[in-house]
Motif scaffolding. Structure first.
Motif, PDB file in Angstrom:
ATOM      1  N   LEU A 110     -20.482   0.863 -95.844  1.00  0.00           N
ATOM      2  CA  LEU A 110     -21.520   0.287 -94.988  1.00  0.00           C
ATOM      3  C   LEU A 110     -22.665   1.274 -94.760  1.00  0.00           C
ATOM      4  N   VAL A 111     -22.311   2.543 -94.576  1.00  0.00           N
ATOM      5  CA  VAL A 111     -23.343   3.555 -94.386  1.00  0.00           C
ATOM      6  C   VAL A 111     -24.125   3.769 -95.680  1.00  0.00           C
ATOM      7  N   ASN A 112     -23.443   3.672 -96.810  1.00  0.00           N
ATOM      8  CA  ASN A 112     -24.158   3.745 -98.088  1.00  0.00           C
ATOM      9  C   ASN A 112     -25.134   2.583 -98.240  1.00  0.00           C
ATOM     10  N   LEU A 113     -24.724   1.394 -97.821  1.00  0.00           N
ATOM     11  CA  LEU A 113     -25.620   0.242 -97.871  1.00  0.00           C
ATOM     12  C   LEU A 113     -26.833   0.466 -96.974  1.00  0.00           C
ATOM     13  N   ALA A 114     -26.630   1.168 -95.875  1.00  0.00           N
ATOM     14  CA  ALA A 114     -27.751   1.464 -94.977  1.00  0.00           C
ATOM     15  C   ALA A 114     -28.813   2.306 -95.674  1.00  0.00           C
ATOM     16  N   SER A 115     -28.397   3.098 -96.656  1.00  0.00           N
ATOM     17  CA  SER A 115     -29.365   3.936 -97.363  1.00  0.00           C
ATOM     18  C   SER A 115     -30.307   3.108 -98.231  1.00  0.00           C
ATOM     19  N   LEU A 116     -29.986   1.821 -98.425  1.00  0.00           N
ATOM     20  CA  LEU A 116     -30.852   0.922 -99.180  1.00  0.00           C
ATOM     21  C   LEU A 116     -31.769   0.113 -98.271  1.00  0.00           C
ATOM     22  N   ASP A 117     -31.572   0.235 -96.977  1.00  0.00           N
ATOM     23  CA  ASP A 117     -32.300  -0.586 -95.999  1.00  0.00           C
ATOM     24  C   ASP A 117     -33.596   0.107 -95.597  1.00  0.00           C
ATOM     25  N   PRO A 118     -34.764  -0.453 -95.958  1.00  0.00           N
ATOM     26  CA  PRO A 118     -36.039   0.195 -95.625  1.00  0.00           C
ATOM     27  C   PRO A 118     -36.245   0.390 -94.129  1.00  0.00           C
ATOM     28  N   SER A 119     -35.694  -0.514 -93.308  1.00  0.00           N
ATOM     29  CA  SER A 119     -35.849  -0.372 -91.864  1.00  0.00           C
ATOM     30  C   SER A 119     -35.103   0.839 -91.341  1.00  0.00           C
ATOM     31  N   ILE A 120     -34.015   1.190 -92.006  1.00  0.00           N
ATOM     32  CA  ILE A 120     -33.242   2.367 -91.605  1.00  0.00           C
ATOM     33  C   ILE A 120     -33.903   3.637 -92.113  1.00  0.00           C
ATOM     34  N   THR A 121     -34.170   3.686 -93.395  1.00  0.00           N
ATOM     35  CA  THR A 121     -34.746   4.903 -93.972  1.00  0.00           C
ATOM     36  C   THR A 121     -36.162   5.162 -93.477  1.00  0.00           C
ATOM     37  N   GLY A 122     -36.899   4.099 -93.201  1.00  0.00           N
ATOM     38  CA  GLY A 122     -38.266   4.254 -92.716  1.00  0.00           C
ATOM     39  C   GLY A 122     -38.345   4.838 -91.320  1.00  0.00           C
ATOM     40  N   SER A 123     -37.248   4.738 -90.565  1.00  0.00           N
ATOM     41  CA  SER A 123     -37.220   5.277 -89.201  1.00  0.00           C
ATOM     42  C   SER A 123     -36.679   6.705 -89.164  1.00  0.00           C
ATOM     43  N   GLY A 124     -36.356   7.238 -90.340  1.00  0.00           N
ATOM     44  CA  GLY A 124     -35.839   8.596 -90.385  1.00  0.00           C
ATOM     45  C   GLY A 124     -34.334   8.672 -90.414  1.00  0.00           C
ATOM     46  N   ARG A 125     -33.658   7.525 -90.153  1.00  0.00           N
ATOM     47  CA  ARG A 125     -32.203   7.499 -90.264  1.00  0.00           C
ATOM     48  C   ARG A 125     -31.845   7.267 -91.720  1.00  0.00           C
ATOM     49  N   VAL A 126     -30.777   7.871 -92.164  1.00  0.00           N
ATOM     50  CA  VAL A 126     -30.398   7.731 -93.572  1.00  0.00           C
ATOM     51  C   VAL A 126     -28.912   7.423 -93.677  1.00  0.00           C
ATOM     52  N   GLU A 169     -27.559  -3.981-106.651  1.00  0.00           N
ATOM     53  CA  GLU A 169     -27.586  -5.335-107.218  1.00  0.00           C
ATOM     54  C   GLU A 169     -27.215  -6.383-106.171  1.00  0.00           C
ATOM     55  N   VAL A 170     -26.179  -6.097-105.391  1.00  0.00           N
ATOM     56  CA  VAL A 170     -25.768  -7.037-104.347  1.00  0.00           C
ATOM     57  C   VAL A 170     -26.836  -7.139-103.273  1.00  0.00           C
ATOM     58  N   TRP A 171     -27.413  -5.989-102.900  1.00  0.00           N
ATOM     59  CA  TRP A 171     -28.503  -5.995-101.911  1.00  0.00           C
ATOM     60  C   TRP A 171     -29.642  -6.892-102.384  1.00  0.00           C
ATOM     61  N   ASP A 172     -30.067  -6.729-103.623  1.00  0.00           N
ATOM     62  CA  ASP A 172     -31.177  -7.510-104.159  1.00  0.00           C
ATOM     63  C   ASP A 172     -30.814  -8.990-104.282  1.00  0.00           C
ATOM     64  N   GLU A 173     -29.587  -9.239-104.707  1.00  0.00           N
ATOM     65  CA  GLU A 173     -29.150 -10.621-104.900  1.00  0.00           C
ATOM     66  C   GLU A 173     -29.219 -11.416-103.605  1.00  0.00           C
ATOM     67  N   PHE A 174     -28.736 -10.835-102.539  1.00  0.00           N
ATOM     68  CA  PHE A 174     -28.669 -11.596-101.314  1.00  0.00           C
ATOM     69  C   PHE A 174     -29.932 -11.511-100.471  1.00  0.00           C
ATOM     70  N   ASN A 175     -30.764 -10.518-100.713  1.00  0.00           N
ATOM     71  CA  ASN A 175     -32.077 -10.554-100.087  1.00  0.00           C
ATOM     72  C   ASN A 175     -32.912 -11.676-100.690  1.00  0.00           C
TER      73      ASN A 175
END
Length: 261
Positions: A54-70, A81-87
């Motif tokens: 789940l934390v690895n998936l967070a590293s793909l989330d622009p809202s997380i990385t854009g706020s300085g959290r990684v 691929e799963v992130w892109d598929e379901f977005n």
């Protein structure tokens, strides 16, 4: 699903992990979370392994990385691929993953959920399937939006769950592709959700509240108290799934009743 934690993650496992990621606050992505423990048991992974995913998936989330959290910065090609598929298809995510969880859960009854093959082919069965899938979708959207906003109205800070609504920015009927997209949602109190839906308020391009002419000119003391202090104030932004600027612009142009000239 494999029971061996040493083996690579399957696509189904990552899908279910992403489904859960969408519905948990960022601060609850840890192995002690009961929801993580439950899903880990269903997919044959340890709670620690699932929390790590789940934390690895967070590293793909622009809202997380854009706020300085990684995240852990160790996401895989399959994660992306799963992130892109379901977005690109939120409705498929909600229904498919809930049905997959039912298939995996052989010891507990899953209320309100059905597997497509178990639905009768007659009209009543089709109607029942539609109603159940609608409920699945609505529950997913509500949980994804409310968890992103930390369970608080983004305009007022109201945090009583029964008074909160996962409000669509572009209405359900207007954009089928983004009905369940959490970036098309705001967490609002029931009062402010109604005002937003009716175009009595909106957001500008910087996520600040704009009140309509009718609200700014109202003589009603209750409405003055509930709304006047919000004018030009920024909303509390979500931890994840920042509202899409395109959706906000649509609401401003197509729903908002305007301001005094």
């Amino acid at each position: 699903m494999t029971s061996s934690n040493s083996k690579l993650w399957t696509r189904d496992q990552v899908k279910l992990a992403f489904h859960l990621y969408c519905q948990l606050p960022f601060g609850k992505l840890h192995s002690r979370n009961p929801e993580i423990i439950e899903l880990a048991g269903l997919i044959g992974r340890t709670p620690s392994a699932l929390a790590y995913k789940l934390v690895n998936l967070a590293s793909l989330d622009p809202s997380i990385t854009g706020s300085g959290r990684v995240g852990m910065k160790n996401s895989s090609k399959l994660d992306q691929e799963v992130w892109d598929e379901f977005n690109a298809n939120w409705e498929q995510l909600a229904v498919e993953c809930e049905q997959q969880r039912q298939l995996l859960n052989t010891t507990k009854a899953m209320p309100n959920l059905v597997v497509a093959d178990e639905i009768d082919a007659d009209f009543s069965g089709e109607t029942r399937a539609v109603i159940i899938q609608q409920r699945i979708k609505q529950q997913f959207f509500r949980k994804a939006v409310l968890s992103s906003y930390r369970g608080r109205c983004c305009m007022t800070g109201v945090s009583d769950n029964v008074l909160l609504v996962a409000s669509h920015i572009v209405p359900w009927s207007q954009d089928k592709a983004n009905r369940l997209n959490p970036r098309n949602g705001l967490c609002l109190s029931t009062l402010h959700d109604r005002a937003f839906d009716q175009g009595l308020l909106t957001l500008d391009s910087n996520y600040r509240v704009l009140l309509s002419e009718s609200l700014l000119s109202t003589g009603n003391l209750f409405l003055q108290t509930a709304f006047w202090g919000l004018q030009d104030q920024p909303i509390e932004l979500p931890e994840r799934f920042l509202p899409s600027p395109e959706f906000v612009q649509w609401h401003r142009e197509h729903r908002f009743q305007g301001v005094p000239t």
